[in-house]
Design a protein around this motif. Structure first.
Motif, short mmCIF file in Angstrom:
data_model
loop_
_atom_site.label_atom_id
_atom_site.label_comp_id
_atom_site.label_asym_id
_atom_site.label_seq_id
_atom_site.Cartn_x
_atom_site.Cartn_y
_atom_site.Cartn_z
N GLN A 1 -14.07 -13.70 -28.79
CA GLN A 1 -12.89 -14.53 -28.95
C GLN A 1 -12.03 -13.99 -30.08
OE1 GLN A 1 -12.21 -16.91 -26.89
NE2 GLN A 1 -10.46 -17.94 -27.81
N GLN A 3 -8.90 -14.60 -32.65
CA GLN A 3 -7.99 -15.57 -33.28
C GLN A 3 -6.71 -14.86 -33.69
OE1 GLN A 3 -11.48 -16.21 -34.61
NE2 GLN A 3 -11.45 -17.60 -32.85
N CYS A 30 -3.57 -4.90 -26.14
CA CYS A 30 -2.93 -5.45 -24.95
C CYS A 30 -1.52 -5.96 -25.27
CB CYS A 30 -3.79 -6.58 -24.40
SG CYS A 30 -4.18 -7.82 -25.63
N ALA A 94 1.16 -14.79 -28.95
CA ALA A 94 0.27 -14.76 -27.79
C ALA A 94 -0.17 -13.33 -27.54
CB ALA A 94 0.99 -15.32 -26.57
N CYS A 96 -2.67 -10.64 -24.77
CA CYS A 96 -3.52 -10.31 -23.63
C CYS A 96 -3.29 -11.18 -22.41
CB CYS A 96 -5.00 -10.34 -24.05
SG CYS A 96 -5.36 -9.21 -25.40
N MET A 97 -2.38 -10.71 -21.58
CA MET A 97 -2.03 -11.45 -20.37
C MET A 97 -3.16 -11.35 -19.35
SD MET A 97 0.35 -13.16 -18.79
CE MET A 97 1.98 -12.79 -19.43
N VAL A 98 -3.55 -12.49 -18.78
CA VAL A 98 -4.49 -12.54 -17.65
C VAL A 98 -3.78 -13.29 -16.52
CG1 VAL A 98 -6.54 -12.43 -19.10
CG2 VAL A 98 -5.54 -14.65 -18.58
N SER A 100 -3.88 -16.20 -15.36
CA SER A 100 -3.43 -17.57 -15.63
C SER A 100 -2.48 -17.66 -16.82
CB SER A 100 -4.64 -18.48 -15.87
OG SER A 100 -5.42 -17.97 -16.94
N TYR A 102 -1.39 -16.00 -20.92
CA TYR A 102 -1.96 -15.32 -22.07
C TYR A 102 -3.33 -15.89 -22.40
CZ TYR A 102 2.22 -12.65 -23.11
OH TYR A 102 3.25 -11.76 -23.06
N LYS A 103 -4.25 -14.98 -22.75
CA LYS A 103 -5.62 -15.38 -23.05
C LYS A 103 -5.74 -15.98 -24.44
CE LYS A 103 -10.31 -13.46 -22.77
NZ LYS A 103 -11.10 -12.23 -22.48
N TYR A 104 -4.97 -15.47 -25.39
CA TYR A 104 -5.09 -15.92 -26.78
C TYR A 104 -3.76 -16.45 -27.29
CZ TYR A 104 -9.13 -12.83 -26.36
OH TYR A 104 -10.29 -12.22 -25.94
N TRP A 105 -3.82 -17.53 -28.06
CA TRP A 105 -2.63 -18.13 -28.65
C TRP A 105 -2.91 -18.45 -30.12
CZ3 TRP A 105 2.12 -18.88 -26.40
CH2 TRP A 105 2.19 -18.71 -25.02
#
Length: 115
Positions: A1, A3, A30, A94, A96-98, A100, A102-105
């Motif tokens: 994960q 941050q 990313c 934000a 790392c786009m996946v 759904s 962005y993966k991280y915010w």
């Protein structure tokens, strides 16, 4: 994960400048971006930057904001010049786009521009 820690927000008069920073807890290469959300409005794109340095800006900030990333310092920046009252919002980093989104915010940093 991973941050994301944003900093650099604050209060400034119209026409002024601020520089936001976003530092991931570990190295990432990313796509990253800045989004903002004003009171009563939906979160909107401000700017993105790909791993290769390709950039994209919302029409409302083109020519005033500049996104950049420093891989050595593992930091994403947003230089904001000629600020307007309508730029007032919470700004989010934000990464790392996946499929759904962005993966991280990040938690967000407040920018307030007074006229």
């Amino acid at each position: 994960q991973v941050q994301l820690a944003e900093s650099g927000g604050g209060s400034v008069q119209a026409g002024g400048s601020l520089k936001l920073s976003c530092q991931p807890s570990s190295f990432i290469s990313c796509k990253m971006g800045w989004y903002r959300q004003a009171p009563g409005k939906e979160r909107e794109l401000v700017s993105t930057i790909g791993a290769a340095g390709d950039t994209k800006y919302a029409d409302s900030v083109k020519g005033r904001f500049t996104i950049s990333r420093d891989y050595d310092r593992r930091t994403l920046y947003l230089q904001m010049n000629s600020l307007k009252s309508e730029d007032t919002a919470v700004y989010y980093c934000a990464a790392c786009m996946v499929a759904s989104g962005y993966k991280y915010w990040g938690q967000g940093t407040q920018v307030t521009v007074s006229s």
